[in-house]
Design an enzyme around this catalytic site. Structure first.
Site, PDB file in Angstrom:
ATOM      1  N   ASP A  32       0.801  -1.224   0.000  1.00 54.69           N
ATOM      2  CA  ASP A  32       0.000   0.000   0.000  1.00 54.69           C
ATOM      3  C   ASP A  32       0.831   1.270   0.000  1.00 54.69           C
ATOM      4  O   ASP A  32       1.944   1.329   0.514  1.00 54.69           O
ATOM      5  CB  ASP A  32      -0.982   0.018   1.172  1.00 54.69           C
ATOM      6  N   GLU A  70      -0.578  -2.437   5.163  1.00 55.43           N
ATOM      7  CA  GLU A  70       0.399  -2.373   6.261  1.00 55.43           C
ATOM      8  C   GLU A  70       0.315  -1.028   6.969  1.00 55.43           C
ATOM      9  O   GLU A  70       0.450  -0.957   8.193  1.00 55.43           O
ATOM     10  CB  GLU A  70       1.817  -2.601   5.731  1.00 55.43           C
ATOM     11  N   GLU A  71       0.070   0.024   6.210  1.00 56.89           N
ATOM     12  CA  GLU A  71       0.075   1.363   6.796  1.00 56.89           C
ATOM     13  C   GLU A  71      -1.037   1.557   7.830  1.00 56.89           C
ATOM     14  O   GLU A  71      -0.897   2.365   8.746  1.00 56.89           O
ATOM     15  CB  GLU A  71      -0.052   2.428   5.695  1.00 56.89           C
ATOM     16  N   HIS A  80       7.589   8.552   4.872  1.00 56.68           N
ATOM     17  CA  HIS A  80       6.297   9.240   4.910  1.00 56.68           C
ATOM     18  C   HIS A  80       6.433  10.712   4.553  1.00 56.68           C
ATOM     19  O   HIS A  80       5.464  11.466   4.681  1.00 56.68           O
ATOM     20  CB  HIS A  80       5.588   9.075   6.255  1.00 56.68           C
TER      21      HIS A  80
END
Length: 440
Positions: A100, A167-168, A411
């Protein structure tokens, strides 16, 4: 994640006698495959998808695995992919990559930068970017799959390669497990993954025996009050003042209640209240992230948050029906990642042999979270390891050390790893580890 710290490596164990037979040819084969792999990487980078929506990504990589001869099952735990290759008797090794992207507008300036857009679960329009390097993880996964499929005469056992969604948001691993990952498919004896690192030079490997990443909890505190006019505060119970007291008292959880040698974090990330200068609201909202390693410390922190919120409200004279409401978002909980110590040291020694001691360093555990943890947590007999692969271009890393140049973090909309070095290093490490574990 953070700057890798060289602490020295411990002695290796028995597994290391078996370095892959074609060590040089493996490196050369991956290098020769890089033009094709970089095409895949650039396509993945330019077309990211949000958590749980990795439809295009999953289909693209599932087709690649089928072409290599894997038995492929799609839509496991949502958009997850499981690719199995059975090759005689032996252990089962699972290699995982996450798929993702993040709701972020890319600002790297790359020619293949993402301009993808999507809607969040809340219905908001957003840009999407692979700002955490999952595109390098997937491409390294493809590279390892190609090498292992081509070298079936070198290994014996079962290879399970999974592509994990979400996963995020901390949901993907659990979703795959609940959809039968360990019952519908061969359960692994070993689980491996890598993650790019935004604080280490490209191509460096970092590892942490034992705890590597933290428990991650999200906690909401609804602080109730009695609203009114700002000119007449004596007629109100101000939730802003009460919430402020709670924020201050929460700082004592780590500083005065948790063992100083036991890492813990309680961060109030958001304080929401009020709408106008002269109105005392009747409610405030605190959003908190809580980090720990052990389950006992986690419970201590969460119980402490509830106790402090209630205690401060009592001190402020709040009636029982206006006590704060503490909500722990269990669906977003990510358990701490624990690297099996002996296995991790064996793999580190293998990586030293292959990449050189100067490129393989023991790193400190971090307080970030990774739901790769759930694969071992579901069965603690599994030997598990996630390791870092540095992604910072060397010139940028050196400038950060000598000139104080600030590096973008994971990020960040500016995070652009040296993808070729991350992919080649990650793929070679995964392949070499698997060949060693499954060596005939």
């Amino acid at each position: 994640m953070q700057k890798l710290v060289k602490l020295g490596l411990l002695a290796a164990a028995s597994m290391l006698a078996a370095v892959p037979v074609q060590a040089d040819s493996l490196k050369e084969a991956i290098a020769a495959d890089m033009p094709s792999l970089m095409d895949i990487y650039r396509d993945l980078h330019a077309n990211p998808e949000l958590s749980g929506e990795e439809v295009r990504t999953a289909a693209k990589l599932a087709a690649e695995a089928r072409r290599l001869g894997f038995t492929v099952t799609e839509k496991v735990g949502g958009t997850g992919v499981v690719a199995v290759m059975e090759n005689g008797e032996g252990p089962t090794v699972m290699l995982r990559a996450d798929m993702d992207g993040l709701p972020l507008e890319e600002k790297t300036g790359l020619s293949y930068a993402s301009r993808a857009k999507a809607k969040t679960r809340q219905g908001n329009d957003t840009f999407v970017m692979h700002a955490c390097g999952h595109d390098t993880h997937m491409t390294g996964w493809v590279a390892a799959a190609r090498q292992l499929a081509a070298r079936k005469d070198e290994w014996s056992g079962t290879l399970v390669m999974i592509l994990q969604p979400a996963e995020e948001t901390g949901e993907g691993a659990l979703a795959m497990l609940e959809d039968g990952l360990y019952t519908r498919f061969p359960k692994p004896d070993y689980a491996l993954a890598f993650h790019d690192a935004a604080g280490a030079p490209a191509g460096y490997i970092g590892y942490a025996p034992g705890f590597a990443l933290a428990n991650v909890d999200s906690v909401d505190i609804q602080v109730k009050g009695v609203g009114g006019h700002g000119a007449y505060p004596h007629t109100t119970k101000d939730p802003v003042v009460l919430a402020s007291r709670i924020v201050g008292a929460l700082q004592t959880l780590v500083s005065r209640e948790v063992d100083p040698q036991d890492p813990a974090v309680v961060t109030v990330g958001s304080f929401q209240a009020g709408s106008k200068h002269n109105i005392i609201s009747d409610e405030a909202l605190l959003l908190i992230t809580v980090r720990s390693y052990g389950d006992e410390t986690r419970a201590q922190l969460l119980d402490g948050i509830k106790r402090i919120a209630r205690g401060e409200a009592i001190t402020a004279g709040m009636p029982e029906d206006r006590m704060p409401v503490v909500s722990i978002r269990d669906s977003e909980f990510t358990p701490a990642t624990y690297n099996s110590p002996e296995f991790t040291l064996e793999m580190a020694k293998l990586f030293e042999t292959r990449f050189g001691k100067s490129r393989v360093v023991q790193s400190k555990p971090v307080m970030g979270g990774e739901d790769f943890s759930r694969y071992r947590r579901a069965d603690e007999n599994i030997k598990s390891m996630i390791f870092w692969v540095g992604g910072v271009p060397m010139a940028d890393y050196q400038a950060s050390q000598t000139e104080g140049k600030k590096l973008p973090s994971l990020h960040s909309p500016f995070w652009a790893p040296d993808a070729e070095k991350v992919i080649t290093t990650g793929a070679e490490a995964l392949t070499a580890a698997t060949l060693t574990i499954l060596k005939k």
